[in-house]
Scaffold this motif. Structure first.
Motif, PDB file in Angstrom:
ATOM      1  N   MET A  19       0.841  -1.190   0.000  1.00 18.00           N
ATOM      2  CA  MET A  19       0.000   0.000   0.000  1.00 18.00           C
ATOM      3  C   MET A  19       0.883   1.248   0.000  1.00 18.00           C
ATOM      4  SD  MET A  19      -3.209  -1.008   0.121  1.00 18.00           S
ATOM      5  CE  MET A  19      -4.365  -0.009   0.980  1.00 18.00           C
ATOM      6  N   ALA A  20       0.491   2.192  -0.821  1.00 19.44           N
ATOM      7  CA  ALA A  20       1.216   3.452  -0.898  1.00 19.44           C
ATOM      8  C   ALA A  20       0.502   4.501  -0.062  1.00 19.44           C
ATOM      9  CB  ALA A  20       1.296   3.917  -2.349  1.00 19.44           C
ATOM     10  N   LYS A  21       1.264   5.332   0.607  1.00 17.46           N
ATOM     11  CA  LYS A  21       0.696   6.469   1.322  1.00 17.46           C
ATOM     12  C   LYS A  21       0.567   7.595   0.309  1.00 17.46           C
ATOM     13  CE  LYS A  21       1.193   9.427   5.318  1.00 17.46           C
ATOM     14  NZ  LYS A  21       2.001   9.777   6.489  1.00 17.46           N
ATOM     15  N   VAL A  22      -0.634   8.149   0.197  1.00 19.62           N
ATOM     16  CA  VAL A  22      -0.908   9.207  -0.760  1.00 19.62           C
ATOM     17  C   VAL A  22      -1.251  10.469   0.014  1.00 19.62           C
ATOM     18  CG1 VAL A  22      -2.362   9.935  -2.691  1.00 19.62           C
ATOM     19  CG2 VAL A  22      -1.760   7.520  -2.429  1.00 19.62           C
ATOM     20  N   GLU A  23      -0.471  11.512  -0.228  1.00 14.67           N
ATOM     21  CA  GLU A  23      -0.704  12.808   0.401  1.00 14.67           C
ATOM     22  C   GLU A  23      -0.923  13.835  -0.700  1.00 14.67           C
ATOM     23  OE1 GLU A  23       2.745  13.502   2.814  1.00 14.67           O
ATOM     24  OE2 GLU A  23       2.160  11.994   4.287  1.00 14.67           O
ATOM     25  N   LEU A  24      -2.081  14.444  -0.692  1.00 16.11           N
ATOM     26  CA  LEU A  24      -2.455  15.413  -1.721  1.00 16.11           C
ATOM     27  C   LEU A  24      -3.036  16.660  -1.070  1.00 16.11           C
ATOM     28  CD1 LEU A  24      -4.487  12.999  -4.033  1.00 16.11           C
ATOM     29  CD2 LEU A  24      -2.188  13.849  -4.484  1.00 16.11           C
ATOM     30  N   PHE A  25      -3.063  17.713  -1.826  1.00 19.12           N
ATOM     31  CA  PHE A  25      -3.787  18.919  -1.463  1.00 19.12           C
ATOM     32  C   PHE A  25      -4.929  18.994  -2.465  1.00 19.12           C
ATOM     33  CE2 PHE A  25      -4.224  23.603  -0.951  1.00 19.12           C
ATOM     34  CZ  PHE A  25      -4.310  23.637   0.439  1.00 19.12           C
ATOM     35  N   VAL A  26      -6.156  18.635  -2.065  1.00 17.66           N
ATOM     36  CA  VAL A  26      -7.285  18.504  -2.987  1.00 17.66           C
ATOM     37  C   VAL A  26      -8.335  19.558  -2.686  1.00 17.66           C
ATOM     38  CG1 VAL A  26      -9.088  16.975  -3.872  1.00 17.66           C
ATOM     39  CG2 VAL A  26      -6.879  16.024  -3.194  1.00 17.66           C
ATOM     40  N   CYS A  46     -12.803  12.129 -16.980  1.00 19.34           N
ATOM     41  CA  CYS A  46     -12.080  12.074 -15.704  1.00 19.34           C
ATOM     42  C   CYS A  46     -11.068  13.199 -15.523  1.00 19.34           C
ATOM     43  CB  CYS A  46     -11.350  10.739 -15.596  1.00 19.34           C
ATOM     44  SG  CYS A  46     -10.018  10.577 -16.808  1.00 19.34           S
ATOM     45  N   VAL A  47     -11.117  14.234 -16.362  1.00 15.61           N
ATOM     46  CA  VAL A  47     -10.096  15.288 -16.298  1.00 15.61           C
ATOM     47  C   VAL A  47     -10.192  16.064 -14.988  1.00 15.61           C
ATOM     48  CG1 VAL A  47      -9.256  17.436 -17.350  1.00 15.61           C
ATOM     49  CG2 VAL A  47      -9.913  15.507 -18.798  1.00 15.61           C
ATOM     50  N   VAL A  48      -9.034  16.221 -14.349  1.00 14.79           N
ATOM     51  CA  VAL A  48      -8.854  17.053 -13.168  1.00 14.79           C
ATOM     52  C   VAL A  48      -7.611  17.909 -13.427  1.00 14.79           C
ATOM     53  CG1 VAL A  48      -9.901  15.361 -11.601  1.00 14.79           C
ATOM     54  CG2 VAL A  48      -7.407  15.363 -11.936  1.00 14.79           C
ATOM     55  N   HIS A  49      -7.329  18.835 -12.532  1.00 19.39           N
ATOM     56  CA  HIS A  49      -6.096  19.607 -12.633  1.00 19.39           C
ATOM     57  C   HIS A  49      -5.113  19.078 -11.601  1.00 19.39           C
ATOM     58  CE1 HIS A  49      -8.370  23.308 -14.394  1.00 19.39           C
ATOM     59  NE2 HIS A  49      -8.370  22.268 -15.205  1.00 19.39           N
ATOM     60  N   VAL A  50      -3.926  18.760 -12.062  1.00 15.53           N
ATOM     61  CA  VAL A  50      -2.838  18.341 -11.182  1.00 15.53           C
ATOM     62  C   VAL A  50      -1.762  19.413 -11.317  1.00 15.53           C
ATOM     63  CG1 VAL A  50      -1.109  16.577 -10.668  1.00 15.53           C
ATOM     64  CG2 VAL A  50      -3.393  15.891 -11.442  1.00 15.53           C
ATOM     65  N   ASP A  51      -1.497  20.082 -10.214  1.00 15.62           N
ATOM     66  CA  ASP A  51      -0.545  21.196 -10.207  1.00 15.62           C
ATOM     67  C   ASP A  51      -0.866  22.209 -11.302  1.00 15.62           C
ATOM     68  OD1 ASP A  51       0.782  20.140  -7.988  1.00 15.62           O
ATOM     69  OD2 ASP A  51       2.097  18.931  -9.254  1.00 15.62           O
ATOM     70  N   GLY A  52      -2.173  22.479 -11.473  1.00 11.16           N
ATOM     71  CA  GLY A  52      -2.628  23.515 -12.388  1.00 11.16           C
ATOM     72  C   GLY A  52      -2.813  23.115 -13.830  1.00 11.16           C
ATOM     73  N   ARG A  53      -2.546  21.861 -14.167  1.00 11.93           N
ATOM     74  CA  ARG A  53      -2.662  21.418 -15.557  1.00 11.93           C
ATOM     75  C   ARG A  53      -3.712  20.316 -15.682  1.00 11.93           C
ATOM     76  NH1 ARG A  53       0.883  23.804 -18.705  1.00 11.93           N
ATOM     77  NH2 ARG A  53       2.779  24.640 -17.814  1.00 11.93           N
ATOM     78  N   ALA A  54      -4.454  20.365 -16.788  1.00 12.87           N
ATOM     79  CA  ALA A  54      -5.471  19.342 -17.032  1.00 12.87           C
ATOM     80  C   ALA A  54      -4.804  17.994 -17.278  1.00 12.87           C
ATOM     81  CB  ALA A  54      -6.328  19.729 -18.237  1.00 12.87           C
ATOM     82  N   THR A  76      -0.965  19.203  -5.943  1.00 10.22           N
ATOM     83  CA  THR A  76      -2.210  19.924  -5.709  1.00 10.22           C
ATOM     84  C   THR A  76      -3.182  19.487  -6.790  1.00 10.22           C
ATOM     85  OG1 THR A  76      -1.074  21.806  -4.729  1.00 10.22           O
ATOM     86  CG2 THR A  76      -3.286  22.202  -5.598  1.00 10.22           C
ATOM     87  N   VAL A  77      -4.354  19.011  -6.381  1.00  8.19           N
ATOM     88  CA  VAL A  77      -5.356  18.509  -7.317  1.00  8.19           C
ATOM     89  C   VAL A  77      -6.630  19.335  -7.158  1.00  8.19           C
ATOM     90  CG1 VAL A  77      -6.775  16.516  -7.974  1.00  8.19           C
ATOM     91  CG2 VAL A  77      -4.400  16.175  -7.230  1.00  8.19           C
ATOM     92  N   THR A  78      -7.186  19.733  -8.289  1.00  7.74           N
ATOM     93  CA  THR A  78      -8.478  20.407  -8.295  1.00  7.74           C
ATOM     94  C   THR A  78      -9.436  19.567  -9.108  1.00  7.74           C
ATOM     95  OG1 THR A  78      -7.392  22.561  -8.200  1.00  7.74           O
ATOM     96  CG2 THR A  78      -9.723  22.545  -8.804  1.00  7.74           C
ATOM     97  N   THR A  79     -10.579  19.262  -8.514  1.00 10.81           N
ATOM     98  CA  THR A  79     -11.637  18.529  -9.207  1.00 10.81           C
ATOM     99  C   THR A  79     -12.754  19.513  -9.534  1.00 10.81           C
ATOM    100  OG1 THR A  79     -12.899  17.966  -7.232  1.00 10.81           O
ATOM    101  CG2 THR A  79     -11.081  16.477  -7.842  1.00 10.81           C
ATOM    102  N   ILE A  80     -13.759  19.060 -10.250  1.00  7.95           N
ATOM    103  CA  ILE A  80     -14.891  19.913 -10.599  1.00  7.95           C
ATOM    104  C   ILE A  80     -15.533  20.496  -9.333  1.00  7.95           C
ATOM    105  CG2 ILE A  80     -16.569  18.006 -10.704  1.00  7.95           C
ATOM    106  CD1 ILE A  80     -16.470  20.995 -13.140  1.00  7.95           C
ATOM    107  N   GLU A  81     -15.509  19.736  -8.238  1.00  9.27           N
ATOM    108  CA  GLU A  81     -16.086  20.229  -6.984  1.00  9.27           C
ATOM    109  C   GLU A  81     -15.296  21.413  -6.432  1.00  9.27           C
ATOM    110  OE1 GLU A  81     -16.984  15.721  -6.889  1.00  9.27           O
ATOM    111  OE2 GLU A  81     -15.298  16.971  -7.497  1.00  9.27           O
TER     112      GLU A  81
END
Length: 162
Positions: free
Chosen positions: A1-8, A48-56, A71-76
């Motif tokens: 298992m990988a530890k995943v740390e994000l800013f979402v 499924c497009v999201v922004h990862v570090d500001g890019r689609a 840093t991830v931005t979703t539609i929400e």
């Protein structure tokens, strides 16, 4: 298992995921962010497009562990203070959706497109740049109009679609 740390969507999140877990599944299943859709499982539809570090990014093409530290931005996460993002408003005002399944990916792709074209957009550019996003309902005309409308309202000087 990988530890995943994000800013979402403006908040720090941590979780565990199998090494093979795709970012789209981590967002949906671990974080409950179901606005990011899984459409084709082959990275062709763009739902499924999201922004990862500001890019689609098509989140079905990236492992959750690969995104760790990003840093991830979703539609929400597009709306601010309860107000829809200008592109979300433009999609509503221009009737740029029908079933809505492709809409989150179209909007996330388009936000990045507008960012990358600060001097404005034209219809041909929008159509070309949306090539990786499939809509089976609308025929794209109103989607293109919405992107150009949002670009114009966001101060980018878009050239209007016919």
């Amino acid at each position: 298992m990988a530890k995943v740390e994000l800013f979402v969507n403006g908040r720090a999140v941590t979780g565990e995921a199998e090494d093979r877990t795709l970012l789209v599944h981590f967002l949906r299943e671990n974080l409950g962010l179901t606005g990011t859709h899984v459409g084709c499982d082959t990275s062709q539809c763009g739902a499924c497009v999201v922004h990862v570090d500001g890019r689609a990014v098509k989140s079905c093409t990236m492992l959750a562990a690969q995104a760790s530290g990003s840093t991830v931005t979703t539609i929400e996460g597009l709306s601010a203070s309860g107000e829809l993002h200008p592109l979300q408003v433009a999609f509503r005002e221009n009737h740029a959706l029908q079933c809505g399944f492709c809409t989150p990916g179209m909007i996330m792709t388009s936000v990045d497109m507008i960012r990358r074209h600060p001097n404005g957009l034209d219809e041909a550019t929008v159509r070309d740049q949306l090539e990786g996003n499939i809509c089976r309902c609308t025929g794209y005309h109103n989607i293109v109009k919405a992107v150009l409308d949002a670009s114009d309202k966001m101060g980018k000087g878009a050239v209007k679609a016919a």
